[in-house]
Design a protein around this motif. Structure first.
Motif, PDB file in Angstrom:
ATOM      1  N   LEU A 147       0.875  15.018   6.403  1.00  0.00           N
ATOM      2  CA  LEU A 147      -0.119  15.137   5.150  1.00  0.00           C
ATOM      3  C   LEU A 147       0.420  16.481   4.375  1.00  0.00           C
ATOM      4  N   SER A 166       0.827  17.608  -3.595  1.00  0.00           N
ATOM      5  CA  SER A 166       0.616  16.139  -3.351  1.00  0.00           C
ATOM      6  C   SER A 166       1.593  15.335  -4.275  1.00  0.00           C
ATOM      7  N   LYS A 203     -11.866  17.069   9.769  1.00  0.00           N
ATOM      8  CA  LYS A 203     -11.711  16.268   8.530  1.00  0.00           C
ATOM      9  C   LYS A 203     -10.464  16.760   7.716  1.00  0.00           C
ATOM     10  N   GLN A 235       4.845   6.861   1.346  1.00  0.00           N
ATOM     11  CA  GLN A 235       3.747   7.452   0.773  1.00  0.00           C
ATOM     12  C   GLN A 235       2.483   6.540   0.349  1.00  0.00           C
ATOM     13  N   HIS A 236       1.453   6.961   1.100  1.00  0.00           N
ATOM     14  CA  HIS A 236       0.454   6.066   0.845  1.00  0.00           C
ATOM     15  C   HIS A 236      -0.490   6.659  -0.251  1.00  0.00           C
ATOM     16  N   SER A 237      -1.283   6.210  -1.156  1.00  0.00           N
ATOM     17  CA  SER A 237      -2.018   6.685  -2.245  1.00  0.00           C
ATOM     18  C   SER A 237      -2.945   7.497  -1.798  1.00  0.00           C
ATOM     19  N   ASN A 238      -3.179   7.877  -0.626  1.00  0.00           N
ATOM     20  CA  ASN A 238      -4.302   8.849  -0.186  1.00  0.00           C
ATOM     21  C   ASN A 238      -3.498  10.200   0.392  1.00  0.00           C
ATOM     22  N   ARG A 239      -2.136  10.156   0.034  1.00  0.00           N
ATOM     23  CA  ARG A 239      -1.313  11.317   0.163  1.00  0.00           C
ATOM     24  C   ARG A 239      -0.701  11.182   1.399  1.00  0.00           C
ATOM     25  N   ILE A 240      -0.923  10.811   2.565  1.00  0.00           N
ATOM     26  CA  ILE A 240      -0.377  10.428   3.725  1.00  0.00           C
ATOM     27  C   ILE A 240       1.049   9.826   3.624  1.00  0.00           C
ATOM     28  N   TYR A 274       0.641  -1.176   0.139  1.00  0.00           N
ATOM     29  CA  TYR A 274      -0.091   0.066   0.129  1.00  0.00           C
ATOM     30  C   TYR A 274       0.992   1.297   0.000  1.00  0.00           C
ATOM     31  N   PHE A 331      -2.786  19.202  -0.656  1.00  0.00           N
ATOM     32  CA  PHE A 331      -3.459  18.566  -1.904  1.00  0.00           C
ATOM     33  C   PHE A 331      -2.706  18.844  -3.107  1.00  0.00           C
TER      34      PHE A 331
END
Length: 187
Positions: free
Chosen positions: A154, A160, A91, A47-52, A26, A157
């Protein structure tokens, strides 16, 4: 019928050996070498695909070499700045400290009194630091990519995609390690 079962068990054990870890499945590994000009002080960014992004020590970092032991981990960067006081909410993760790529995350002192500063390596909002390594520093030595991580960041956006500019892929990192090992005095 017994032969079919034996073959199936043998095939299962072969496939289990080849199953990638959660990290490999992942996360993409990125590397920053020789941070701030200090030889071999390499960091790994997962690096995760969700940007984290999870900041860890690269396997070549001096802390992980030669059987070193950790004496102290300190997230107090200066008198007015402690990464432990970072609090995020909601969020959009409001309230997290914003970090530049060379922002110090913590200082680690080994039992041989060598001190290492661990940097963020990327720009972004600090989501959390790993407080578990304060109580059990051996996690950093035993499981640097999982339970022994340093911090979670994080990126913005809009940044990223560009956050990995200036970082090395796994292949380029291995090339750097090969070149180092060919030197007269490798790390």
């Amino acid at each position: 019928e017994l032969d079919c079962i034996t073959i199936r068990l043998h095939l299962l054990s072969d496939s289990e050996k080849k199953a990638p870890s959660v990290i490999d499945r992942y996360f993409t590994r990125w590397y920053k070498t020789d941070l701030k000009g200090k030889a071999c002080e390499d960091h790994c960014i997962l690096q995760h695909s969700n940007r984290i992004c999870v900041i860890t020590l690269a396997e070549s970092h001096p802390i992980l070499q030669n059987g070193r032991k950790i004496k102290n981990i300190n997230y107090q960067i200066s008198d007015g700045c402690s990464r432990l006081k970072n609090k995020v909410s909601g969020k959009s993760k409001r309230g997290g400290q914003f970090l530049t790529e060379f922002a110090p995350l913590c200082r680690i002192t080994c039992t041989d009194e060598q001190e290492y500063t661990i940097f963020s390596c990327i720009r972004g909002r600090l989501l959390e630091v790993n407080e578990a390594i304060l109580n059990k520093p051996d996690l950093l030595l035993e499981k640097p990519s999982t339970e022994g991580y340093i911090a979670v960041i994080l990126p913005k956006f809009e940044e990223s995609k560009s956050v990995t500019e200036g970082l090395l892929t796994r292949e380029r990192y291995e090339e750097v390690l090969t070149k180092r090992n060919q030197q007269e005095e490798p790390c």
